[in-house]
Motif scaffolding. Structure first.
Motif, mmCIF file in Angstrom:
data_model
loop_
_atom_site.group_PDB
_atom_site.id
_atom_site.type_symbol
_atom_site.label_atom_id
_atom_site.label_comp_id
_atom_site.label_asym_id
_atom_site.label_seq_id
_atom_site.Cartn_x
_atom_site.Cartn_y
_atom_site.Cartn_z
ATOM 1 N N LYS A 68 37.304 64.657 -3.439
ATOM 2 C CA LYS A 68 36.264 65.458 -4.089
ATOM 3 C C LYS A 68 34.911 64.746 -3.992
ATOM 4 O O LYS A 68 34.225 64.568 -4.994
ATOM 5 N N LEU A 69 34.547 64.352 -2.760
ATOM 6 C CA LEU A 69 33.236 63.742 -2.575
ATOM 7 C C LEU A 69 32.164 64.789 -2.830
ATOM 8 O O LEU A 69 32.343 65.967 -2.525
ATOM 9 N N GLU A 70 31.037 64.336 -3.379
ATOM 10 C CA GLU A 70 29.922 65.241 -3.670
ATOM 11 C C GLU A 70 28.721 64.828 -2.831
ATOM 12 O O GLU A 70 28.198 63.719 -2.972
ATOM 13 N N PHE A 71 28.299 65.719 -1.931
ATOM 14 C CA PHE A 71 27.154 65.455 -1.057
ATOM 15 C C PHE A 71 25.898 65.216 -1.889
ATOM 16 O O PHE A 71 25.611 65.961 -2.815
ATOM 17 N N LYS A 72 25.141 64.161 -1.516
ATOM 18 C CA LYS A 72 23.855 63.892 -2.160
ATOM 19 C C LYS A 72 22.703 64.057 -1.181
ATOM 20 O O LYS A 72 21.793 64.824 -1.414
ATOM 21 N N THR A 73 22.739 63.310 -0.060
ATOM 22 C CA THR A 73 21.635 63.375 0.899
ATOM 23 C C THR A 73 22.060 62.794 2.249
ATOM 24 O O THR A 73 23.040 62.058 2.331
ATOM 25 N N VAL A 74 21.289 63.128 3.277
ATOM 26 C CA VAL A 74 21.452 62.500 4.583
ATOM 27 C C VAL A 74 20.493 61.321 4.634
ATOM 28 O O VAL A 74 19.303 61.471 4.382
ATOM 29 N N VAL A 75 21.019 60.148 4.931
ATOM 30 C CA VAL A 75 20.225 58.916 4.970
ATOM 31 C C VAL A 75 19.652 58.681 6.362
ATOM 32 O O VAL A 75 18.508 58.265 6.518
ATOM 33 N N GLU A 76 20.466 58.958 7.373
ATOM 34 C CA GLU A 76 20.092 58.677 8.766
ATOM 35 C C GLU A 76 20.855 59.638 9.665
ATOM 36 O O GLU A 76 21.969 60.039 9.326
ATOM 37 N N ALA A 77 20.272 59.979 10.821
ATOM 38 C CA ALA A 77 20.963 60.890 11.731
ATOM 39 C C ALA A 77 20.578 60.611 13.179
ATOM 40 O O ALA A 77 19.457 60.194 13.468
ATOM 41 N N GLN A 78 21.550 60.857 14.051
ATOM 42 C CA GLN A 78 21.343 60.781 15.493
ATOM 43 C C GLN A 78 22.029 61.986 16.108
ATOM 44 O O GLN A 78 22.949 62.566 15.517
ATOM 45 N N GLU A 79 21.573 62.353 17.312
ATOM 46 C CA GLU A 79 22.242 63.427 18.030
ATOM 47 C C GLU A 79 22.519 63.003 19.456
ATOM 48 O O GLU A 79 21.826 62.153 20.020
ATOM 49 N N VAL A 90 24.701 59.601 8.681
ATOM 50 C CA VAL A 90 25.021 58.715 7.561
ATOM 51 C C VAL A 90 24.682 59.496 6.296
ATOM 52 O O VAL A 90 23.544 59.937 6.107
ATOM 53 N N ILE A 91 25.694 59.681 5.455
ATOM 54 C CA ILE A 91 25.592 60.537 4.275
ATOM 55 C C ILE A 91 25.783 59.713 3.013
ATOM 56 O O ILE A 91 26.698 58.887 2.945
ATOM 57 N N LYS A 92 24.937 59.959 2.024
ATOM 58 C CA LYS A 92 25.148 59.380 0.694
ATOM 59 C C LYS A 92 25.896 60.439 -0.111
ATOM 60 O O LYS A 92 25.481 61.596 -0.179
ATOM 61 N N ALA A 93 27.028 60.020 -0.692
ATOM 62 C CA ALA A 93 27.847 60.949 -1.465
ATOM 63 C C ALA A 93 28.442 60.230 -2.667
ATOM 64 O O ALA A 93 28.607 59.011 -2.663
ATOM 65 N N LEU A 94 28.740 61.018 -3.675
ATOM 66 C CA LEU A 94 29.382 60.479 -4.872
ATOM 67 C C LEU A 94 30.890 60.636 -4.762
ATOM 68 O O LEU A 94 31.391 61.697 -4.393
ATOM 69 N N ASP A 95 31.599 59.556 -5.116
ATOM 70 C CA ASP A 95 33.046 59.583 -5.250
ATOM 71 C C ASP A 95 33.296 59.295 -6.722
ATOM 72 O O ASP A 95 33.340 58.138 -7.136
ATOM 73 N N GLY A 96 33.401 60.353 -7.501
ATOM 74 C CA GLY A 96 33.431 60.196 -8.960
ATOM 75 C C GLY A 96 32.044 59.775 -9.410
ATOM 76 O O GLY A 96 31.077 60.513 -9.222
#
Length: 124
Positions: A68-79, A90-96
């Motif tokens: 039940k991870l909760e998305f917060k923001t995208v920190v970094e990205a490449q394509e 790279v995603i910042k997410a809450l785990d609890g």
């Protein structure tokens, strides 16, 4: 021999148009014209498509891993341009209550309405 010249000229002209024009890729919703085929290039972490793919990665990981991870923001990205586009995010997410960073790779083929999470891992 003289009749082959107009055909050769036409083929050369068409090849040059395809090679130096970004119209075909733009028409397919494809890559930016400065993207290196097969190589990774920086992407804007605030780009709505990148953010959407980050949320998709969290949702898919939650389904696959029963978390039940909760998305917060995208920190970094490449394509990366492949048969479609890979997004390394790279995603910042809450785990609890714990905030963690995760790296996800999402493979997208917009012309097929195809999207797949191909990699997901917690970063140290």
């Amino acid at each position: 021999m003289a009749s082959a010249f107009p055909h050769l000229l036409l083929l050369t002209t068409l090849a040059a148009i395809c090679l130096f024009s970004d119209v075909p890729s733009a028409a397919l919703g494809g890559r930016p014209k400065d993207a290196l085929v097969g190589g990774w290039s920086k992407a804007d972490p605030k780009d709505p498509e990148v953010v959407e793919n980050g949320k998709f990665a969290i949702d898919e990981h939650n389904k696959e891993a029963k978390t039940k991870l909760e998305f917060k923001t995208v920190v970094e990205a490449q394509e990366q341009v492949v048969a479609g586009t890979n997004y390394k995010i790279v995603i910042k997410a809450l785990d609890g209550t714990a905030s963690n960073l995760y790296e996800a790779i999402v493979w997208v083929k917009p012309w097929l309405k195809f999207k797949k999470l191909t990699s997901f891992r917690k970063l140290p």
